[in-house]
Scaffold this motif. Structure first.
Motif, PDB file in Angstrom:
ATOM      1  N   PHE A  67       0.873  -1.314  -0.014  1.00 36.57           N
ATOM      2  CA  PHE A  67       0.363  -0.225  -0.127  1.00 36.57           C
ATOM      3  C   PHE A  67       0.584   1.629  -0.091  1.00 36.57           C
ATOM      4  N   GLY A  68       2.043   1.337  -0.271  1.00 31.82           N
ATOM      5  CA  GLY A  68       2.744   2.193  -1.171  1.00 31.82           C
ATOM      6  C   GLY A  68       3.800   1.951  -2.227  1.00 31.82           C
ATOM      7  N   GLY A  69       4.805   2.852  -2.474  1.00 27.25           N
ATOM      8  CA  GLY A  69       4.865   2.998  -4.221  1.00 27.25           C
ATOM      9  C   GLY A  69       3.358   3.138  -4.777  1.00 27.25           C
ATOM     10  N   ASN A  70       4.121   2.425  -6.206  1.00 29.42           N
ATOM     11  CA  ASN A  70       3.455   2.214  -6.909  1.00 29.42           C
ATOM     12  C   ASN A  70       2.236   1.807  -7.657  1.00 29.42           C
ATOM     13  N   SER A  71       0.519   1.064  -7.029  1.00 31.43           N
ATOM     14  CA  SER A  71       0.437  -0.093  -8.194  1.00 31.43           C
ATOM     15  C   SER A  71       0.790  -0.312  -9.257  1.00 31.43           C
ATOM     16  N   LEU A  72       0.410  -1.498  -9.616  1.00 32.94           N
ATOM     17  CA  LEU A  72       0.661  -1.764 -11.345  1.00 32.94           C
ATOM     18  C   LEU A  72       0.060  -3.633 -11.154  1.00 32.94           C
ATOM     19  N   ALA A  73      -1.010  -3.581 -12.039  1.00 35.90           N
ATOM     20  CA  ALA A  73      -1.684  -4.948 -12.276  1.00 35.90           C
ATOM     21  C   ALA A  73      -0.274  -5.433 -13.393  1.00 35.90           C
ATOM     22  N   VAL A  74      -0.362  -7.177 -13.462  1.00 38.25           N
ATOM     23  CA  VAL A  74       0.510  -7.791 -14.190  1.00 38.25           C
ATOM     24  C   VAL A  74      -0.150  -8.940 -15.336  1.00 38.25           C
ATOM     25  N   PHE A  75       0.006  -8.803 -16.216  1.00 39.74           N
ATOM     26  CA  PHE A  75      -0.952 -10.301 -16.520  1.00 39.74           C
ATOM     27  C   PHE A  75       0.355 -11.225 -17.300  1.00 39.74           C
ATOM     28  N   PRO A  76       0.919 -12.135 -16.284  1.00 40.31           N
ATOM     29  CA  PRO A  76       1.921 -12.768 -17.042  1.00 40.31           C
ATOM     30  C   PRO A  76       2.047 -13.613 -18.037  1.00 40.31           C
TER      31      PRO A  76
ATOM     32  N   GLY B 113       5.177  10.048  -4.542  1.00 43.52           N
ATOM     33  CA  GLY B 113       4.203  10.109  -3.668  1.00 43.52           C
ATOM     34  C   GLY B 113       3.793  10.058  -2.247  1.00 43.52           C
ATOM     35  N   VAL B 114       4.782  11.139  -1.786  1.00 44.27           N
ATOM     36  CA  VAL B 114       4.905  11.789  -0.313  1.00 44.27           C
ATOM     37  C   VAL B 114       2.939  12.147  -0.562  1.00 44.27           C
ATOM     38  N   GLU B 115       3.185  13.086  -1.259  1.00 48.20           N
ATOM     39  CA  GLU B 115       1.481  13.842  -0.842  1.00 48.20           C
ATOM     40  C   GLU B 115       1.024  13.028  -1.198  1.00 48.20           C
ATOM     41  N   MET B 116       0.670  11.887  -1.756  1.00 45.91           N
ATOM     42  CA  MET B 116      -0.498  10.636  -2.225  1.00 45.91           C
ATOM     43  C   MET B 116      -0.873  10.263  -1.089  1.00 45.91           C
ATOM     44  N   ARG B 117       0.849   9.871   0.155  1.00 44.40           N
ATOM     45  CA  ARG B 117       0.331   9.040   1.427  1.00 44.40           C
ATOM     46  C   ARG B 117       0.832   7.284   0.418  1.00 44.40           C
ATOM     47  N   ARG B 118       1.231   7.233  -0.479  1.00 46.46           N
ATOM     48  CA  ARG B 118       2.118   6.707  -1.780  1.00 46.46           C
ATOM     49  C   ARG B 118       3.466   6.447  -1.266  1.00 46.46           C
ATOM     50  N   PRO B 119       3.978   6.355  -0.145  1.00 44.63           N
ATOM     51  CA  PRO B 119       5.385   7.402  -0.861  1.00 44.63           C
ATOM     52  C   PRO B 119       6.165   5.621  -1.083  1.00 44.63           C
ATOM     53  N   SER B 120       7.354   6.555  -2.224  1.00 42.66           N
ATOM     54  CA  SER B 120       8.217   5.605  -3.521  1.00 42.66           C
ATOM     55  C   SER B 120       9.587   6.074  -3.400  1.00 42.66           C
ATOM     56  N   GLU B 121      10.476   5.303  -3.355  1.00 47.29           N
ATOM     57  CA  GLU B 121      11.778   5.028  -3.036  1.00 47.29           C
ATOM     58  C   GLU B 121      12.634   4.427  -4.494  1.00 47.29           C
ATOM     59  N   LEU B 122      12.875   5.786  -5.391  1.00 44.78           N
ATOM     60  CA  LEU B 122      13.753   5.218  -6.778  1.00 44.78           C
ATOM     61  C   LEU B 122      15.208   5.447  -5.913  1.00 44.78           C
ATOM     62  N   ARG B 123      16.354   4.880  -6.937  1.00 41.67           N
ATOM     63  CA  ARG B 123      17.516   5.086  -7.731  1.00 41.67           C
ATOM     64  C   ARG B 123      17.529   5.099  -9.040  1.00 41.67           C
ATOM     65  N   VAL B 124      18.398   6.155  -9.304  1.00 43.90           N
ATOM     66  CA  VAL B 124      18.761   6.295 -10.476  1.00 43.90           C
ATOM     67  C   VAL B 124      19.956   6.826 -11.162  1.00 43.90           C
ATOM     68  N   VAL B 125      20.688   5.958 -11.440  1.00 45.37           N
ATOM     69  CA  VAL B 125      22.224   5.602 -11.642  1.00 45.37           C
ATOM     70  C   VAL B 125      22.400   6.710 -13.762  1.00 45.37           C
ATOM     71  N   ALA B 126      22.708   7.632 -13.828  1.00 40.23           N
ATOM     72  CA  ALA B 126      22.848   8.019 -14.914  1.00 40.23           C
ATOM     73  C   ALA B 126      24.284   8.139 -15.330  1.00 40.23           C
ATOM     74  N   GLU B 127      24.381   7.918 -16.707  1.00 40.43           N
ATOM     75  CA  GLU B 127      25.701   7.776 -17.203  1.00 40.43           C
ATOM     76  C   GLU B 127      26.056   8.468 -18.599  1.00 40.43           C
ATOM     77  N   ALA B 128      27.278   8.434 -19.231  1.00 38.74           N
ATOM     78  CA  ALA B 128      27.523   9.109 -20.306  1.00 38.74           C
ATOM     79  C   ALA B 128      28.062   8.250 -21.207  1.00 38.74           C
ATOM     80  N   THR B 129      27.828   7.950 -22.424  1.00 38.42           N
ATOM     81  CA  THR B 129      28.343   6.545 -23.214  1.00 38.42           C
ATOM     82  C   THR B 129      28.778   7.866 -24.288  1.00 38.42           C
ATOM     83  N   ALA B 130      29.692   6.812 -25.110  1.00 35.57           N
ATOM     84  CA  ALA B 130      29.562   7.111 -26.822  1.00 35.57           C
ATOM     85  C   ALA B 130      28.407   7.153 -27.715  1.00 35.57           C
TER      86      ALA B 130
END
Length: 295
Positions: A17-26, A257-274
């Motif tokens: 009940f935190g984060g972003n909800s998702l439905a998956v049809f495998p 998502g804090v303001e929605m009461r669904r706090p979410s934590e994301l890790r982002v790594v950006a990189e310069a490539t050719a």
């Protein structure tokens, strides 16, 4: 009557009940395009994912992502959540998955704990950073119901950017972020004035805090008034900040998502490539529900 099992997961969180909800049809074999769109509208989540066999056998799956109103070429949290579901079914290869999507191939690294249990995933956005038009400050302020002074431009002007799907990125003052509120009419006017954006005007606001970056994403034109965690937007933000800094690599911790009461934590790594500026985004997931759709 046909039966299609589904799983719902909360993405970018360790807590149900935190984060972003998702439905998956495998296993979505047999569903028509119209049925996929109808199911996505019925779930009424920001996105629903449908898994199909890949066109190329060396890939894991063909992944189709639907919002409430349309199919999307790429999105962040649906890929992280889908990877979590498939890896728990043993469909990864040595911790890796490759998804075929409209925007291109999405490569995924599965995260596991010390006991080998799947805990989440990290995805590589399918494209390199592309920057488009700048958006006037007053347009951003109207869309977010803020004052023009709340929009910060020292680092960059509000700008359209993409790593596979476009967002309008704008920095705001820390005190203004919590008070932002989407103005639907202003979003409609902003999109109508820019036909080259083809009706897509999703606004990703962010503020630099002492603890990292806080963000909010408004996409009312696609039916998502506010999104609890937007992996594709935050990956794009990380890529943009890296290119503006002139660095070669950077890691960002982003909370949404804090303001929605669904706090979410994301890790982002950006990189310069050719090839250009790339980015990965990852986080944890938890399963919430299991069921089946009968059509």
């Amino acid at each position: 009557m046909r039966t299609f099992p589904f799983v719902t997961v909360d993405v970018f969180t360790k807590q149900r009940f935190g984060g972003n909800s998702l439905a998956v049809f495998p296993n979505a074999v047999g569903l028509t395009d119209e049925e996929m769109q109808a199911l996505a509208a019925e779930f009424n989540l920001s996105e629903t994912v449908f898994i199909l066999p890949p066109a190329e056998s060396q890939h894991t799956a063909r992944v189709r992502i639907f919002s409430r109103t349309t199919e999307m070429p790429f999105a962040g949290h649906p890929n992280v959540g889908a990877a979590y579901v498939l890896a728990r079914e043993g469909r990864d290869r040595h911790g890796l998955l490759v998804f075929e999507e409209i925007a291109g191939l999405v490569r995924v690294e599965v995260a596991r704990d010390a006991l080998g249990e799947v805990t989440g995933a990290t995805i590589a956005a399918p494209g390199v950073l592309e920057r488009g038009m700048q958006i006037p400050v007053d347009v951003i302020a109207r869309c977010a119901d803020l004052s023009p002074e709340d929009i910060l431009t020292a680092t960059h002007q509000p700008v359209v950017a993409s790593l596979g799907i476009s967002f309008v990125l704008a920095e705001v003052a820390p005190h203004a972020l919590a008070g932002a509120m989407p103005n639907l009419q202003a979003f409609r006017e902003a999109a109508a004035a820019r036909p080259e954006m083809k009706g897509r005007f999703s606004l990703h606001l962010y503020a630099k805090m002492d603890t990292g970056i806080r963000a909010r994403m408004f996409g009312p034109l696609s039916g998502t008034v506010e999104d609890a965690a937007t992996g594709s937007a935050n990956a794009t933000l990380g890529a943009l900040l890296l290119v503006l800094s002139g660095g070669n690599q950077a890691t960002y911790h982003i909370v949404q998502g804090v303001e929605m009461r669904r706090p979410s934590e994301l890790r982002v790594v950006a990189e310069a490539t050719a090839a250009g500026i790339t980015a990965k985004v990852g986080g944890d997931c938890v399963e919430v529900l299991r069921g089946a759709a009968r059509l």
